[in-house]
Design an enzyme around this catalytic site. Structure first.
Site, PDB file in Angstrom:
ATOM      1  N   LYS A 121     -35.806 -41.847  59.087  1.00  0.00           N
ATOM      2  CA  LYS A 121     -36.828 -41.966  58.816  1.00  0.00           C
ATOM      3  C   LYS A 121     -37.708 -42.159  60.656  1.00  0.00           C
ATOM      4  CE  LYS A 121     -40.316 -45.670  57.566  1.00  0.00           C
ATOM      5  NZ  LYS A 121     -40.842 -45.644  58.578  1.00  0.00           N
ATOM      6  N   GLU A 190     -48.548 -43.879  54.982  1.00  0.00           N
ATOM      7  CA  GLU A 190     -49.123 -45.315  55.527  1.00  0.00           C
ATOM      8  C   GLU A 190     -50.922 -44.903  55.427  1.00  0.00           C
ATOM      9  OE1 GLU A 190     -46.698 -47.296  57.641  1.00  0.00           O
ATOM     10  OE2 GLU A 190     -48.090 -49.535  57.761  1.00  0.00           O
TER      11      GLU A 190
HETATM   12  O1  KIV Z   1     -41.349 -50.749  58.635  1.00  0.00           O
HETATM   13  C1  KIV Z   1     -41.474 -50.590  57.650  1.00  0.00           C
HETATM   14  O2  KIV Z   1     -41.359 -51.214  57.211  1.00  0.00           O
HETATM   15  C2  KIV Z   1     -42.586 -49.106  57.310  1.00  0.00           C
HETATM   16  C3  KIV Z   1     -42.886 -48.891  56.270  1.00  0.00           C
HETATM   17  C4  KIV Z   1     -43.718 -49.702  55.785  1.00  0.00           C
HETATM   18  C5  KIV Z   1     -42.602 -47.645  55.224  1.00  0.00           C
HETATM   19  O3  KIV Z   1     -42.084 -48.604  57.863  1.00  0.00           O
END
Ligand code: KIV
Length: 272
Positions: A121, A190
């Site tokens: 991600k 988010e």
């Molecule tokens: O790093 C993380 O925990 C995240 C979530 C809040 C989606 O990116």
């Protein structure tokens, strides 16, 4: 009392898409270590994110910026060793993909090769398009992340709700469409208004996963330590605590200390 779908043997990016297609909500949580990841996986979430929030909850940093690629790989490989069912997605940390698509590809490949995770991600829209295209071209599934993107906290200056103004909401919508068009398999939204989440989720085919983004995302994610009540001082409106583990753990440890002091532990059955 687990409600997880026993028909799903191993969750893949295709499973996540099928869940959206049939209107079943997707459950996701973060995890950063072997022991907790085993519990989270067995409880039935479909997606485990090794988030760069490890920088906060594991290492005690104020922001997600300091965590390194090596540290993310350490956390991710611990999680992967534990997980039998969930899809494991790993955050590319700050500085490992922005502004240089070759470095982005190198970082993503290191994560996939050295941790055994299933996807990465990364945060941002148009600004990181080239990096995402490059990673996707190597066959690595990518999850996008729009709205409040904590790696840009010093640009925002605050963790307040994003995209309340029309211009920012429009850019978010454009970025979301672009991320879908270039091939991201999913998208984290988010801390944005619930109405915008609804609009984005309805107009995209790929699933959206919300945090502080209202009920209409295709799935929800929380930071594990927040859900369990281990982080006590973090109290945003969107957070529902499902346990007060901080109190339970403190009481258990205080009890142990008392028993040691009172020479009650160990007793003769606990000795060789
Ligand atoms: O790093 C993380 O925990 C995240 C979530 C809040 C989606 O990116």
């Amino acid at each position: 009392m687990s409600v997880h779908n026993p028909d799903i043997k191993r969750v893949t990016t295709h499973t996540i898409q099928e869940l959206k297609n049939k209107g079943e909500k997707i459950s996701a949580l973060t995890a950063y270590d072997y022991s907790m990841a085993r519990v989270v996986d067995a409880a039935g979430v479909e997606l485990i994110l090794v988030g760069d929030s490890a920088s906060n909850v594991m290492a005690g940093h104020e922001t997600t910026l300091p965590i390194t690629l090596d540290q993310m790989i350490y956390h991710a490989s611990s999680v992967v060793r534990a997980v039998k069912r969930a899809l494991v997605v790993v955050d590319l940390p700050f500085g490992s993909y922005q502004g240089n698509s070759s470095e982005a590809l190198r970082s993503a490949i290191r994560i996939m090769k050295e941790s055994g995770a299933h996807a990465v991600k990364l945060e941002g829209g148009l600004e990181v398009k080239e990096s995402i295209v490059r990673i996707l071209s190597a066959g690595v599934p990518v999850m996008g992340h729009l709205g409040l993107t904590p790696q840009s906290i010093y640009k925002f200056g605050t963790y307040a709700v994003r995209a309340k103004e029309e211009a920012e909401a429009q850019k978010l919508m454009d970025d979301a469409r672009m991320l879908e068009d270039i091939g991201c398999f999913s998208l984290v939204l988010e801390k944005i208004p619930a109405s915008l989440t609804r609009q984005v989720s309805q107009s995209l085919h790929i699933p959206t996963i919300g945090i502080g983004a209202g009920p209409d995302a295709d799935g929800q994610i929380l930071v594990l330590h927040d859900l369990l009540g281990i982080t006590k001082d973090f109290k945003p409106r969107f957070l529902r605590r499902y346990a007060d583990l901080s109190t339970i753990i403190t009481e258990a440890i205080a009890h142990y200390v008392d028993d040691v002091k009172a020479r009650d532990f160990p007793n003769e059955n606990e000795a060789y």
